[in-house]
Scaffold this active site. Sequence first.
Site, PDB file in Angstrom:
ATOM      1  N   HIS A 476      -3.557  65.890  -2.628  1.00  0.00           N
ATOM      2  CA  HIS A 476      -2.636  65.779  -1.495  1.00  0.00           C
ATOM      3  C   HIS A 476      -2.628  67.068  -0.674  1.00  0.00           C
ATOM      4  O   HIS A 476      -2.856  67.053   0.547  1.00  0.00           O
ATOM      5  CB  HIS A 476      -1.230  65.470  -2.022  1.00  0.00           C
ATOM      6  CG  HIS A 476      -0.196  65.330  -0.953  1.00  0.00           C
ATOM      7  ND1 HIS A 476       0.258  64.109  -0.515  1.00  0.00           N
ATOM      8  CD2 HIS A 476       0.473  66.258  -0.219  1.00  0.00           C
ATOM      9  CE1 HIS A 476       1.151  64.291   0.440  1.00  0.00           C
ATOM     10  NE2 HIS A 476       1.308  65.585   0.639  1.00  0.00           N
ATOM     11  N   GLU A 477      -2.364  68.194  -1.335  1.00  0.00           N
ATOM     12  CA  GLU A 477      -2.286  69.463  -0.598  1.00  0.00           C
ATOM     13  C   GLU A 477      -3.648  69.867  -0.032  1.00  0.00           C
ATOM     14  O   GLU A 477      -3.737  70.454   1.045  1.00  0.00           O
ATOM     15  CB  GLU A 477      -1.717  70.574  -1.498  1.00  0.00           C
ATOM     16  CG  GLU A 477      -0.317  70.298  -2.031  1.00  0.00           C
ATOM     17  CD  GLU A 477       0.693  69.930  -0.952  1.00  0.00           C
ATOM     18  OE1 GLU A 477       0.533  70.355   0.213  1.00  0.00           O
ATOM     19  OE2 GLU A 477       1.653  69.197  -1.265  1.00  0.00           O
ATOM     20  N   HIS A 480      -4.108  68.229   3.268  1.00  0.00           N
ATOM     21  CA  HIS A 480      -3.469  69.008   4.336  1.00  0.00           C
ATOM     22  C   HIS A 480      -4.372  70.171   4.754  1.00  0.00           C
ATOM     23  O   HIS A 480      -4.520  70.465   5.944  1.00  0.00           O
ATOM     24  CB  HIS A 480      -2.133  69.581   3.858  1.00  0.00           C
ATOM     25  CG  HIS A 480      -0.995  68.619   3.884  1.00  0.00           C
ATOM     26  ND1 HIS A 480      -0.692  67.849   4.981  1.00  0.00           N
ATOM     27  CD2 HIS A 480      -0.050  68.316   2.946  1.00  0.00           C
ATOM     28  CE1 HIS A 480       0.380  67.111   4.719  1.00  0.00           C
ATOM     29  NE2 HIS A 480       0.783  67.371   3.492  1.00  0.00           N
ATOM     30  N   HIS A 483      -7.078  69.339   7.144  1.00  0.00           N
ATOM     31  CA  HIS A 483      -6.577  69.172   8.509  1.00  0.00           C
ATOM     32  C   HIS A 483      -6.631  70.510   9.253  1.00  0.00           C
ATOM     33  O   HIS A 483      -6.920  70.560  10.455  1.00  0.00           O
ATOM     34  CB  HIS A 483      -5.141  68.650   8.439  1.00  0.00           C
ATOM     35  CG  HIS A 483      -4.721  67.829   9.618  1.00  0.00           C
ATOM     36  ND1 HIS A 483      -3.551  67.111   9.656  1.00  0.00           N
ATOM     37  CD2 HIS A 483      -5.303  67.607  10.825  1.00  0.00           C
ATOM     38  CE1 HIS A 483      -3.432  66.492  10.820  1.00  0.00           C
ATOM     39  NE2 HIS A 483      -4.480  66.778  11.546  1.00  0.00           N
TER      40      HIS A 483
END
Length: 685
Positions: A476-477, A480, A483
Site C-alpha cells: 500500500h505505502e 503511494h 505516485h
Amino acid sequence: MNKIQASNPFFENYATPHGAVPFDRIKTEHYEPAIREGIRRQNEEIDAIICNPETPTFDNTIVPYEKSGELLHRANTVFGNLLSAETSDELQELAKEIMPLMSEHQNNISLNEELFARIKGVYEQREKENLDPEQSKLLEDIYTGFVRNGANLEGEAKEKYRELCRELSLLTLQFSENSLKETNDYQLVLTDQAQLTGLPESAVDAAAETAKEKGVEGWVFTLQAPSFDPFMIHAENRELRRELYMAYNTKCTHDNACNNLEIVKKIVNTHMEIAHLMGYDNFAEYNLQERMAQNSEAVYKLLNQLLEAYMPAARQEVAEVQALAREEQGEDFVLMPWDWGYYSQRLKDRKFNINDEMLRPYFELGKVKEGVFGLATRLYGITFKENADIPVYHKDVKAYEVFDKDGTYLAVLYTDFHPRAGKRSGAWMTSYKGQWIEPETGENSRPHVSIVMNFTKPTKSKPALLTFGEVETFLHEFGHSLHEIFANTTYESLSGTNVYWDFVELPSQLMENFAIEKEFLHTFARHYQTGELIPDELMQRIVDSSNFNVAYACLRQVSFGLLDMAWYTRNTPFEGDVKAYEKKAWEKTQILSTVEETCMSTQFSHIFAGGYSAGYYSYKWAEVLDADAFSLFKQKGIFNPEVAESFRKNILSKGGTEHPTTLYKRFRGQEPTIDALLIRNGIKK
C-alpha cells in the site's frame, strides 16, 4: 543571522548525493532560525510580486508565487516529517511555537488582498493567456485555494478566520501528542508464563525483547500494532485480552492530561465555524468541493450502498464466529469485541487452516522488500540501489536510488520499517522533496520519498518476519511512493500525490491486489531458514481465505466513514457527550455489542489531526476505483507491461494536472462502478 546561517545546513546547497537532506548534520536548534528566515524570504518574494508595476500575467504572478518559499518549504518539510517519524520532547515543544507561526504566515499570504488582486486579475483574463492544460489547472488551483482560504473575507471575518486557523493548528498538535503519549505510556507486564498460552513464539520473543528494553522482568505487551494485534488474535486468556482491548479503545478518555474529549469538541466546532465563515452549511460541504465526491450526498450514497450490500454477509460472518465461540465456551457465551480477533482466527484456522504464524516464515522482511521492489521492476522496468552515502535520520532507515528502465535517475526512496518511541503508530508515505521541471533549463528535478511503517521487529533469534497484513501494508505505502517516484509535471504543487484526497488512495490500494496473486508471491515468498518456496497449497489457502470476514471489515470502514461524516456535517456547535454521539453515529453498522467506556473519536487521528476530516470515506471510494482498475490487469495479465505503462502514463505521472475522473477514464476507458469490488469480495457473483 549570518553567524547562525553559517552553521545551519538548511541555508546551504546540500552537498549530498542528489541533494538529499543532510540528516546527520541537522540539529533541533537549526529548525526555528531556518523557518523564521524562510518566512522572511517568502514575504520578500510575495512583496516583489505585488510591487511589479506590470499588468498581472501567468508568468509574472502565478509562476513566481508557485516558486516562492523554497527555504521555508525545505526546513518545514523536514521538521514536520520528523515530528511524526522521529520525534522528541524538544521537537514537540518546538512544534508549539512553529505550528502557530506557520499558520499565521500561511494566513498572511492567503489573506493578502494585494496578492489576491493580482491572482484574481490573471484568473479573470485567463482566456487571453493561451495557457496549456497544466498551466490552466495551476491557475485554477491557486485562485480556488485563495478563495477557500478566506481571500474574499473582509474585516472582522478575516481576523476571525486567522484566529480559528491558529487555534486549529494547536488543537490538532495537542490531539496527536496526547495520542502518542497514551500509546507509549501503556504497558501490559506479564510475569507468569501461563498467561502467554496461545501466543506464537514470535509474539513471546518480541514481548521479552520489549521487557528487556524497558528494564522490567517478564514480558511486555504494548499498544503498538506488532504487539497488540498478535495478542488480541492468539492469547487464550480472555481477561487479559479484555484488559488490552480496553486500554487501546479508551485511549485519551481518562482523567489525565492526555484526555482528548474536549479537544474533539473544539476541533469539530472550529471546523464548523470555518465552514460557516466561508458560506457553507457545514465543514463537509466546504471540504468536499475539492473532492471527486463533490458533496455529502455522494458520500452517503456510497456508504449506504456498501452498508446495504455487505450487511447480510457481515451478519452471517459474525453468526459463524459466535457459533464457534459457543461451541467451545457454552451456549450462554456472549461474543464481545475483545473476543472477535481470537475466535475469528480460530474459525479461519478451521475453515482454511491458515494463520499469520504459518505464513511469517515465508515473509522475511528482506525478501518481501526484494519482492515488492521486484514487482515495480517487472511492471515498470525501474530498479533500486541502496546508497549508504545518503544520510538518514535513524539507523533503521535505508536510502535507495531509483533508476528508470533506461538507467536514468528517477528518485531517492527512504524505507523506515520498525516501531520506536519517537514514531507515531500506523504507516504512511511522505516526501522530503517534490518533483518539478525548471522552465528555463528544462531540468527535471526528481523527488525524494519516504515510506514509514511499524512492522514486527527482528529478535535475537529471528529476522523480521511479517504478517500477511504487513505485506499488504508494505504494498500500500509503496503504491503511494510510486505516485511520487513517477511524477512528471512542470509544477511541484501539481506533482505526485497532490491530487484529490478521494483519488490519492487509488495507486496504493491497487498495489494491495498483488498480495493474493500466486505469480507475485512466487517471486519472493521463501522460508527464511530452508529457502523453500511457499507451497502451492498454502498459497491457495491465502487466496481462498482472502475474503474471510471481508464484509465485517467493510462495515468497520463504513462505520468510520459515517462517524467522520456525523462530526463534520454538523451545522450547530457540539456540546454533548462525545461517546454517546459516536455510538449513535455508527450504530447501524454495529453487529457486536458495543462497550460504553470505549471511544474511537479521541484517538481517530485521521479525521482530527491527519487531514481526513470529512474525507475518511476516501478509502472506500478509492477501493471502488482500485477494484475496477485491477480488473483490467486481471483481464490482460497481472504483469502486463502495456497496462502498467498506461497506468504510469495516465495516472501515476500526471499528479493533479487534470481532474481525476478525466485521468481515470483515459486509463480505464470507462467510468468506475461498484460491481468490480462486489465481485472481488464475493458479494456479487
